[in-house]
Motif scaffolding. Sequence first.
Motif, PDB file in Angstrom:
ATOM      1  N   GLY A 183       0.654  -1.129   0.370  1.00  0.00           N
ATOM      2  CA  GLY A 183      -0.041  -0.025  -0.192  1.00  0.00           C
ATOM      3  C   GLY A 183       0.700   1.442   0.387  1.00  0.00           C
ATOM      4  N   ALA A 184       0.437   2.440  -0.203  1.00  0.00           N
ATOM      5  CA  ALA A 184       0.717   3.454   0.161  1.00  0.00           C
ATOM      6  C   ALA A 184       2.011   3.475  -1.292  1.00  0.00           C
ATOM      7  N   GLY A 185       1.906   2.878  -2.364  1.00  0.00           N
ATOM      8  CA  GLY A 185       3.148   3.191  -3.342  1.00  0.00           C
ATOM      9  C   GLY A 185       4.108   2.570  -2.842  1.00  0.00           C
ATOM     10  N   TYR A 186       4.540   1.119  -1.821  1.00  0.00           N
ATOM     11  CA  TYR A 186       5.216   0.906  -1.469  1.00  0.00           C
ATOM     12  C   TYR A 186       5.066  -0.463  -2.066  1.00  0.00           C
ATOM     13  N   LEU A 187       5.744  -0.998  -3.036  1.00  0.00           N
ATOM     14  CA  LEU A 187       5.674  -2.771  -4.302  1.00  0.00           C
ATOM     15  C   LEU A 187       7.013  -3.341  -4.666  1.00  0.00           C
ATOM     16  N   TYR A 188       6.671  -4.462  -3.948  1.00  0.00           N
ATOM     17  CA  TYR A 188       8.254  -5.555  -3.828  1.00  0.00           C
ATOM     18  C   TYR A 188       7.317  -6.173  -5.196  1.00  0.00           C
ATOM     19  N   LYS A 189       8.818  -6.273  -6.382  1.00  0.00           N
ATOM     20  CA  LYS A 189       8.606  -7.447  -7.129  1.00  0.00           C
ATOM     21  C   LYS A 189       8.869  -8.042  -6.826  1.00  0.00           C
ATOM     22  N   VAL A 190      10.008  -8.598  -5.850  1.00  0.00           N
ATOM     23  CA  VAL A 190       9.538 -10.457  -5.331  1.00  0.00           C
ATOM     24  C   VAL A 190      10.328  -9.393  -4.235  1.00  0.00           C
ATOM     25  N   ILE A 191       9.557 -10.398  -2.888  1.00  0.00           N
ATOM     26  CA  ILE A 191      10.470 -10.265  -1.616  1.00  0.00           C
ATOM     27  C   ILE A 191       9.695 -12.050  -1.183  1.00  0.00           C
ATOM     28  N   VAL A 192      10.330 -12.622  -0.110  1.00  0.00           N
ATOM     29  CA  VAL A 192      10.012 -13.363  -0.085  1.00  0.00           C
ATOM     30  C   VAL A 192      10.146 -13.461   2.323  1.00  0.00           C
ATOM     31  N   GLU A 193       8.642 -13.844   1.997  1.00  0.00           N
ATOM     32  CA  GLU A 193       8.332 -13.662   3.875  1.00  0.00           C
ATOM     33  C   GLU A 193       8.153 -14.882   4.501  1.00  0.00           C
ATOM     34  N   GLU A 194       7.989 -14.558   5.289  1.00  0.00           N
ATOM     35  CA  GLU A 194       7.921 -15.538   6.889  1.00  0.00           C
ATOM     36  C   GLU A 194       9.134 -16.384   6.606  1.00  0.00           C
ATOM     37  N   ALA A 195       9.978 -15.945   6.455  1.00  0.00           N
ATOM     38  CA  ALA A 195      11.438 -16.942   5.868  1.00  0.00           C
ATOM     39  C   ALA A 195      11.935 -17.115   7.970  1.00  0.00           C
ATOM     40  N   THR A 196      12.434 -18.346   7.360  1.00  0.00           N
ATOM     41  CA  THR A 196      13.650 -18.709   8.862  1.00  0.00           C
ATOM     42  C   THR A 196      15.130 -18.103   8.111  1.00  0.00           C
ATOM     43  N   VAL A 197      16.232 -17.784   8.652  1.00  0.00           N
ATOM     44  CA  VAL A 197      17.299 -18.133   8.457  1.00  0.00           C
ATOM     45  C   VAL A 197      18.289 -18.463   9.568  1.00  0.00           C
ATOM     46  N   LYS A 198      19.175 -19.485   8.950  1.00  0.00           N
ATOM     47  CA  LYS A 198      19.729 -19.992   8.844  1.00  0.00           C
ATOM     48  C   LYS A 198      21.275 -20.290   8.703  1.00  0.00           C
ATOM     49  N   GLN A 199      22.405 -20.235   9.351  1.00  0.00           N
ATOM     50  CA  GLN A 199      23.934 -20.533   8.907  1.00  0.00           C
ATOM     51  C   GLN A 199      24.112 -21.484   8.493  1.00  0.00           C
TER      52      GLN A 199
END
Length: 152
Positions: free
Chosen positions: A136-152
């Motif tokens: 909304g409000a003009g904030y648009l992502y062409k690609v985004i990964v959401e609810e991610a878990t991050v591991k090393q």
Amino acid sequence: MNRFGKWVVLCVSMGALAAGGDALAFGKSASGGSEGAKAPAASEPIKVEKAKGADAYTVSETYEMAGKLDKKTVSVRGKVVKVSKGIMGKNWVHLQDGSGDAGKGTNNLVITTQDVPKVGDVVTAKGILYKDKDFGAGYLYKVIVEEATVKQ
């Protein structure tokens, strides 16, 4: 919270995003694309090996295959080049793996997560890819990964 209260919280959060500093500063297209915010340029070339598994992709492949991968789980391995904490209840992490085109913005993938990796860490992020995600409000992502878990 009523609808007006939620709108105020959203506007304040978006203002923090646009303010810069530790916040994500992005314009109308916040994909890391040519109009969106870009993570800081690396002082030396980044080269990170692709994640393993059937759902593994490089940063550039997430852009190339966004239509096919929309709303699917993906794994992406990359170097953390920027972290913005606690915006809209999540942490916003920029990953780069050496693939993609900086001029087109396809070299930088934004993920949202509850995890807090450090800049410079090489991590594997696993989450749901969204194509053309509009906050909304003009904030648009062409690609985004959401609810991610991050591991090393």
